[in-house]
Design a protein around this motif. Structure first.
Motif, PDB file in Angstrom:
ATOM      1  N   TYR A 212       0.823  -1.218   0.000  1.00  0.00           N
ATOM      2  CA  TYR A 212       0.000   0.000   0.000  1.00  0.00           C
ATOM      3  C   TYR A 212       0.864   1.278   0.000  1.00  0.00           C
ATOM      4  O   TYR A 212       0.469   2.303   0.538  1.00  0.00           O
ATOM      5  CB  TYR A 212      -0.958   0.028   1.204  1.00  0.00           C
ATOM      6  CG  TYR A 212      -1.778  -1.218   1.358  1.00  0.00           C
ATOM      7  CD1 TYR A 212      -2.809  -1.509   0.467  1.00  0.00           C
ATOM      8  CD2 TYR A 212      -1.497  -2.124   2.374  1.00  0.00           C
ATOM      9  CE1 TYR A 212      -3.556  -2.660   0.597  1.00  0.00           C
ATOM     10  CE2 TYR A 212      -2.240  -3.287   2.514  1.00  0.00           C
ATOM     11  CZ  TYR A 212      -3.269  -3.552   1.619  1.00  0.00           C
ATOM     12  OH  TYR A 212      -4.002  -4.701   1.737  1.00  0.00           O
TER      13      TYR A 212
ATOM     14  N   PHE B  50      -1.781  16.391  -0.425  1.00  0.00           N
ATOM     15  CA  PHE B  50      -2.691  15.260  -0.587  1.00  0.00           C
ATOM     16  C   PHE B  50      -3.158  15.143  -2.049  1.00  0.00           C
ATOM     17  O   PHE B  50      -3.106  14.066  -2.648  1.00  0.00           O
ATOM     18  CB  PHE B  50      -3.896  15.427   0.339  1.00  0.00           C
ATOM     19  CG  PHE B  50      -4.897  14.319   0.255  1.00  0.00           C
ATOM     20  CD1 PHE B  50      -4.724  13.156   0.985  1.00  0.00           C
ATOM     21  CD2 PHE B  50      -6.014  14.438  -0.561  1.00  0.00           C
ATOM     22  CE1 PHE B  50      -5.646  12.118   0.902  1.00  0.00           C
ATOM     23  CE2 PHE B  50      -6.942  13.406  -0.659  1.00  0.00           C
ATOM     24  CZ  PHE B  50      -6.758  12.241   0.079  1.00  0.00           C
TER      25      PHE B  50
ATOM     26  N   LYS C 246       0.038  14.373  -4.477  1.00  0.00           N
ATOM     27  CA  LYS C 246       0.536  13.004  -4.400  1.00  0.00           C
ATOM     28  C   LYS C 246      -0.510  11.998  -4.888  1.00  0.00           C
ATOM     29  O   LYS C 246      -0.164  10.988  -5.502  1.00  0.00           O
ATOM     30  CB  LYS C 246       1.005  12.683  -2.977  1.00  0.00           C
ATOM     31  CG  LYS C 246       2.283  13.435  -2.595  1.00  0.00           C
ATOM     32  CD  LYS C 246       2.827  13.044  -1.253  1.00  0.00           C
ATOM     33  CE  LYS C 246       3.480  11.695  -1.230  1.00  0.00           C
ATOM     34  NZ  LYS C 246       4.723  11.615  -2.025  1.00  0.00           N
ATOM     35  N   SER C 247      -1.775  12.262  -4.619  1.00  0.00           N
ATOM     36  CA  SER C 247      -2.841  11.378  -5.108  1.00  0.00           C
ATOM     37  C   SER C 247      -2.865  11.348  -6.631  1.00  0.00           C
ATOM     38  O   SER C 247      -2.921  10.280  -7.252  1.00  0.00           O
ATOM     39  CB  SER C 247      -4.202  11.834  -4.588  1.00  0.00           C
ATOM     40  OG  SER C 247      -4.275  11.741  -3.194  1.00  0.00           O
TER      41      SER C 247
ATOM     42  N   VAL D  26       0.602   9.108   0.336  1.00  0.00           N
ATOM     43  CA  VAL D  26      -0.373  10.209   0.318  1.00  0.00           C
ATOM     44  C   VAL D  26      -0.698  10.652   1.751  1.00  0.00           C
ATOM     45  O   VAL D  26      -0.729  11.851   2.061  1.00  0.00           O
ATOM     46  CB  VAL D  26      -1.654   9.796  -0.444  1.00  0.00           C
ATOM     47  CG1 VAL D  26      -2.770  10.800  -0.235  1.00  0.00           C
ATOM     48  CG2 VAL D  26      -1.356   9.631  -1.930  1.00  0.00           C
ATOM     49  N   ILE D  27      -0.925   9.667   2.625  1.00  0.00           N
ATOM     50  CA  ILE D  27      -1.240   9.985   4.030  1.00  0.00           C
ATOM     51  C   ILE D  27      -0.058  10.686   4.699  1.00  0.00           C
ATOM     52  O   ILE D  27      -0.221  11.689   5.388  1.00  0.00           O
ATOM     53  CB  ILE D  27      -1.636   8.696   4.789  1.00  0.00           C
ATOM     54  CG1 ILE D  27      -2.946   8.145   4.233  1.00  0.00           C
ATOM     55  CG2 ILE D  27      -1.757   8.970   6.290  1.00  0.00           C
ATOM     56  CD1 ILE D  27      -3.291   6.745   4.691  1.00  0.00           C
ATOM     57  N   LYS D  28       1.153  10.161   4.470  1.00  0.00           N
ATOM     58  CA  LYS D  28       2.348  10.777   5.063  1.00  0.00           C
ATOM     59  C   LYS D  28       2.565  12.179   4.485  1.00  0.00           C
ATOM     60  O   LYS D  28       2.976  13.104   5.192  1.00  0.00           O
ATOM     61  CB  LYS D  28       3.571   9.894   4.804  1.00  0.00           C
ATOM     62  CG  LYS D  28       4.889  10.433   5.334  1.00  0.00           C
ATOM     63  CD  LYS D  28       5.086  10.155   6.802  1.00  0.00           C
ATOM     64  CE  LYS D  28       6.329  10.802   7.375  1.00  0.00           C
ATOM     65  NZ  LYS D  28       7.559  10.070   7.150  1.00  0.00           N
TER      66      LYS D  28
ATOM     67  N   ALA E 186      -1.355  20.901   3.597  1.00  0.00           N
ATOM     68  CA  ALA E 186      -1.693  19.474   3.740  1.00  0.00           C
ATOM     69  C   ALA E 186      -2.612  19.021   2.604  1.00  0.00           C
ATOM     70  O   ALA E 186      -2.393  17.970   1.994  1.00  0.00           O
ATOM     71  CB  ALA E 186      -2.353  19.223   5.089  1.00  0.00           C
TER      72      ALA E 186
ATOM     73  N   PHE F  39       0.203  14.235   3.467  1.00  0.00           N
ATOM     74  CA  PHE F  39      -0.787  15.086   4.131  1.00  0.00           C
ATOM     75  C   PHE F  39      -0.269  15.497   5.506  1.00  0.00           C
ATOM     76  O   PHE F  39      -0.324  16.666   5.883  1.00  0.00           O
ATOM     77  CB  PHE F  39      -2.115  14.333   4.265  1.00  0.00           C
ATOM     78  CG  PHE F  39      -3.197  15.115   4.952  1.00  0.00           C
ATOM     79  CD1 PHE F  39      -4.020  15.967   4.224  1.00  0.00           C
ATOM     80  CD2 PHE F  39      -3.395  15.023   6.324  1.00  0.00           C
ATOM     81  CE1 PHE F  39      -5.015  16.706   4.848  1.00  0.00           C
ATOM     82  CE2 PHE F  39      -4.379  15.753   6.964  1.00  0.00           C
ATOM     83  CZ  PHE F  39      -5.196  16.602   6.223  1.00  0.00           C
ATOM     84  N   ARG F  40       0.252  14.520   6.255  1.00  0.00           N
ATOM     85  CA  ARG F  40       0.801  14.796   7.591  1.00  0.00           C
ATOM     86  C   ARG F  40       1.960  15.795   7.517  1.00  0.00           C
ATOM     87  O   ARG F  40       2.026  16.756   8.271  1.00  0.00           O
ATOM     88  CB  ARG F  40       1.260  13.472   8.210  1.00  0.00           C
ATOM     89  CG  ARG F  40       1.930  13.600   9.571  1.00  0.00           C
ATOM     90  CD  ARG F  40       3.446  13.465   9.429  1.00  0.00           C
ATOM     91  NE  ARG F  40       4.083  13.602  10.731  1.00  0.00           N
ATOM     92  CZ  ARG F  40       5.254  14.170  10.894  1.00  0.00           C
ATOM     93  NH1 ARG F  40       5.920  14.657   9.879  1.00  0.00           N
ATOM     94  NH2 ARG F  40       5.783  14.252  12.085  1.00  0.00           N
TER      95      ARG F  40
ATOM     96  N   LEU G  19      -0.686   4.693  -1.294  1.00  0.00           N
ATOM     97  CA  LEU G  19      -1.699   5.218  -0.383  1.00  0.00           C
ATOM     98  C   LEU G  19      -1.056   5.775   0.884  1.00  0.00           C
ATOM     99  O   LEU G  19      -1.393   6.863   1.350  1.00  0.00           O
ATOM    100  CB  LEU G  19      -2.708   4.121  -0.023  1.00  0.00           C
ATOM    101  CG  LEU G  19      -3.759   4.503   1.031  1.00  0.00           C
ATOM    102  CD1 LEU G  19      -4.637   5.642   0.534  1.00  0.00           C
ATOM    103  CD2 LEU G  19      -4.599   3.290   1.396  1.00  0.00           C
ATOM    104  N   LEU G  20      -0.113   5.036   1.431  1.00  0.00           N
ATOM    105  CA  LEU G  20       0.562   5.482   2.657  1.00  0.00           C
ATOM    106  C   LEU G  20       1.403   6.738   2.404  1.00  0.00           C
ATOM    107  O   LEU G  20       1.529   7.604   3.271  1.00  0.00           O
ATOM    108  CB  LEU G  20       1.419   4.353   3.241  1.00  0.00           C
ATOM    109  CG  LEU G  20       0.623   3.134   3.729  1.00  0.00           C
ATOM    110  CD1 LEU G  20       1.557   2.006   4.126  1.00  0.00           C
ATOM    111  CD2 LEU G  20      -0.295   3.519   4.892  1.00  0.00           C
TER     112      LEU G  20
END
Length: 201
Positions: free
Chosen positions: A17, A77, A80-81, A23-25, A73, A27-28, A20-21
């Motif tokens: 993943y 997001f 990267k998405s 993208v989350i990182k 953020a 955003f963080r 997906l991870l």
């Protein structure tokens, strides 16, 4: 709880993943970086130049920090998405992917006018122009300067901005107007030792 943390660590280390991870990182990291950059800037600007109560100053600081953090953020997001999605669809990275993703993210996030977005866009704009000038030299589109060009660069931008400040002041950003008023106009005003050395006015 320890079992959940251990399971998460295994998942993150496995490489599964990853898009997906990432993208989350992203955003963080956008949220954290936005807060780190904006909070000290907003703190200094509020206490140097903003009038009003302590509550008003802290409200301004936290609103600016939240806006910067949230927008950065959300932009990361989206960027990267979209780059990840385009890479998955085409099975490889293409040079136009970053432009398309950032173009859409820029329109959706940084295209909404507010003071924070204005400052971010101006910051990036100046870096883009500087980078394009370097790129033009590196690629041979314009000749490399024979001497040190940086003093001439400094001379032109400072000459232009001070002319604008004196004769076309409304065309400059509000925070730049405030800074320049403090430096160049308020330094002409005093009537005692107190407001000559200790206080501005």
């Amino acid at each position: 709880m320890a079992a959940v943390v251990e399971r998460m660590n295994r998942l993150l280390a496995s490489g599964n993943y990853r898009p997906l991870l990432a993208v989350i990182k992203g955003f963080r990291n956008g949220a954290v970086y936005g807060a780190k950059v904006r909070f000290p800037h907003a703190l200094v600007m509020a206490f140097l130049f903003k009038s009003g109560s302590l509550y008003d100053k802290f409200k301004t600081i936290f609103e600016a920090t939240f806006t910067h953090s949230k927008n950065l953020a959300m932009f990361v997001f989206i960027y990267k998405s979209l780059t990840s999605l385009m890479e998955q669809i085409q099975s490889k990275k293409e040079q136009y992917h970053p432009f398309v993703a950032a173009f859409l993210g820029g329109y959706l996030i940084f295209g909404k006018y507010n003071k924070v977005n204005e400052q971010i866009n101006l910051y990036v704009f100046s870096r883009v122009l500087y980078g394009l000038a370097k790129m033009a030299v590196n690629r041979g589109y314009i000749p490399k300067p024979k001497g040190d060009a940086f003093p001439w660069f400094a001379a032109f931008i400072w000459g232009i901005v001070l002319w604008q400040f004196e004769y076309e002041k409304p065309t400059l950003q509000d925070s730049l107007q405030s800074s320049m008023t403090y430096l160049y106009h308020d330094s002409d005003k005093w009537n005692s030792l107190k407001n000559f050395l200790i206080y501005n006015k």
